[in-house]
Design a protein around this motif. Structure first.
Motif, PDB file in Angstrom:
ATOM      1  N   LEU A  25      39.440  49.778  33.882  1.00  0.00           N
ATOM      2  CA  LEU A  25      40.468  48.745  33.950  1.00  0.00           C
ATOM      3  C   LEU A  25      39.944  47.382  34.418  1.00  0.00           C
ATOM      4  O   LEU A  25      39.032  46.837  33.798  1.00  0.00           O
ATOM      5  CB  LEU A  25      41.650  49.244  34.768  1.00  0.00           C
ATOM      6  CG  LEU A  25      42.407  50.405  34.096  1.00  0.00           C
ATOM      7  CD1 LEU A  25      43.325  51.105  35.069  1.00  0.00           C
ATOM      8  CD2 LEU A  25      43.178  49.905  32.892  1.00  0.00           C
ATOM      9  N   LEU A  26      40.510  46.796  35.483  1.00  0.00           N
ATOM     10  CA  LEU A  26      40.171  45.418  35.843  1.00  0.00           C
ATOM     11  C   LEU A  26      38.693  45.224  36.173  1.00  0.00           C
ATOM     12  O   LEU A  26      38.106  44.198  35.829  1.00  0.00           O
ATOM     13  CB  LEU A  26      41.029  44.940  37.016  1.00  0.00           C
ATOM     14  CG  LEU A  26      42.528  44.827  36.753  1.00  0.00           C
ATOM     15  CD1 LEU A  26      43.251  44.293  37.978  1.00  0.00           C
ATOM     16  CD2 LEU A  26      42.813  43.953  35.550  1.00  0.00           C
ATOM     17  N   SER A  27      38.074  46.217  36.820  1.00  0.00           N
ATOM     18  CA  SER A  27      36.646  46.094  37.141  1.00  0.00           C
ATOM     19  C   SER A  27      35.811  46.010  35.872  1.00  0.00           C
ATOM     20  O   SER A  27      34.832  45.259  35.794  1.00  0.00           O
ATOM     21  CB  SER A  27      36.178  47.289  37.978  1.00  0.00           C
ATOM     22  OG  SER A  27      36.798  47.269  39.242  1.00  0.00           O
ATOM     23  N   VAL A  28      36.196  46.776  34.852  1.00  0.00           N
ATOM     24  CA  VAL A  28      35.430  46.794  33.605  1.00  0.00           C
ATOM     25  C   VAL A  28      35.777  45.588  32.737  1.00  0.00           C
ATOM     26  O   VAL A  28      34.916  45.062  32.032  1.00  0.00           O
ATOM     27  CB  VAL A  28      35.635  48.127  32.855  1.00  0.00           C
ATOM     28  CG1 VAL A  28      34.875  48.141  31.553  1.00  0.00           C
ATOM     29  CG2 VAL A  28      35.172  49.276  33.737  1.00  0.00           C
ATOM     30  N   LEU A  29      37.008  45.105  32.803  1.00  0.00           N
ATOM     31  CA  LEU A  29      37.343  43.854  32.099  1.00  0.00           C
ATOM     32  C   LEU A  29      36.434  42.743  32.609  1.00  0.00           C
ATOM     33  O   LEU A  29      35.928  41.934  31.822  1.00  0.00           O
ATOM     34  CB  LEU A  29      38.802  43.472  32.327  1.00  0.00           C
ATOM     35  CG  LEU A  29      39.866  44.260  31.587  1.00  0.00           C
ATOM     36  CD1 LEU A  29      41.254  43.724  31.930  1.00  0.00           C
ATOM     37  CD2 LEU A  29      39.642  44.223  30.084  1.00  0.00           C
TER      38      LEU A  29
END
Length: 199
Positions: free
Chosen positions: A77-81
């Motif tokens: 999610l946000l970490s990978v975005l």
């Protein structure tokens, strides 16, 4: 003892981040870590995690630290975005996926946000990258975009739409990939109108 210290420092140089477990595997005493910290030759990053004071640090250092302590988690999610440069947001938490019945990791820093995956979602679309010398399991770009729609109530529909449009505009995902993961994650009906509106 100096020979032991040097072997530990060599290990820290090779692995970037070391744990007491790494020393035990080499037959080295764990107490030497505390002594090397006192001497200023190592720094304690967090409980059970040590590094050289002058180690190179990337912007994704929090992912590396987390994966070093918990190698089986999946960044999502946000970490990978942020890792894939698909968002302007900079999350203060590390977003991790773990199996449904697994015990959630606990560390002092960085703060963690845990999502539970099951079945094929634990393996499909998961790639391994090296960050600061640490192997990290990360969801692929297409998989991450689809996960954003699946967890839109947690991260917001605007973030999911931004990720979809950016990845599509930069030609970093294909319609086939997006549709495959949309079906896998059971959000095909949610994503269909957004996919059909892509230029």
């Amino acid at each position: 003892m100096e020979n032991t210290y040097q072997r530990i420092l060599d290990l820290a140089h090779t692995h970037t981040l070391i744990r007491p477990y790494d020393l035990a595997a080499q037959g080295l005493p764990r107490v030497a870590l505390t002594r090397l910290v006192r001497r200023g030759q190592l720094i304690r990053i967090s409980r059970g995690l040590y590094a050289l004071p002058d180690r190179p640090v990337s912007e994704h250092d929090a992912l590396a630290e987390t994966a070093r302590k918990y190698p089986h988690v999946i960044a999502c999610l946000l970490s990978v975005l942020r890792f894939h440069d698909l968002t302007t947001q900079s999350p203060f938490e590390v977003w991790l996926a773990i199996p449904n019945k697994a015990r959630a990791p606990r560390i002092d820093y960085p703060p963690l946000r845990i999502i539970r995956f099951s079945g094929a979602a634990l393996t499909e679309g998961v790639e391994v990258y090296r960050i600061d010398g640490v192997p990290i399991r990360i969801t692929s770009m297409a998989r991450t975009v689809v996960d954003c729609f699946k967890y839109r109530n947690k991260i917001g529909l605007e973030v999911a739409l931004e990720a979809l449009h950016e990845s599509w505009r930069e030609k970093r995902v294909s319609m086939d990939e997006l549709w495959h993961y949309a079906c896998l994650c059971r959000v095909a009906n949610v994503m269909r109108p957004y996919l059909e509106s892509l230029p």
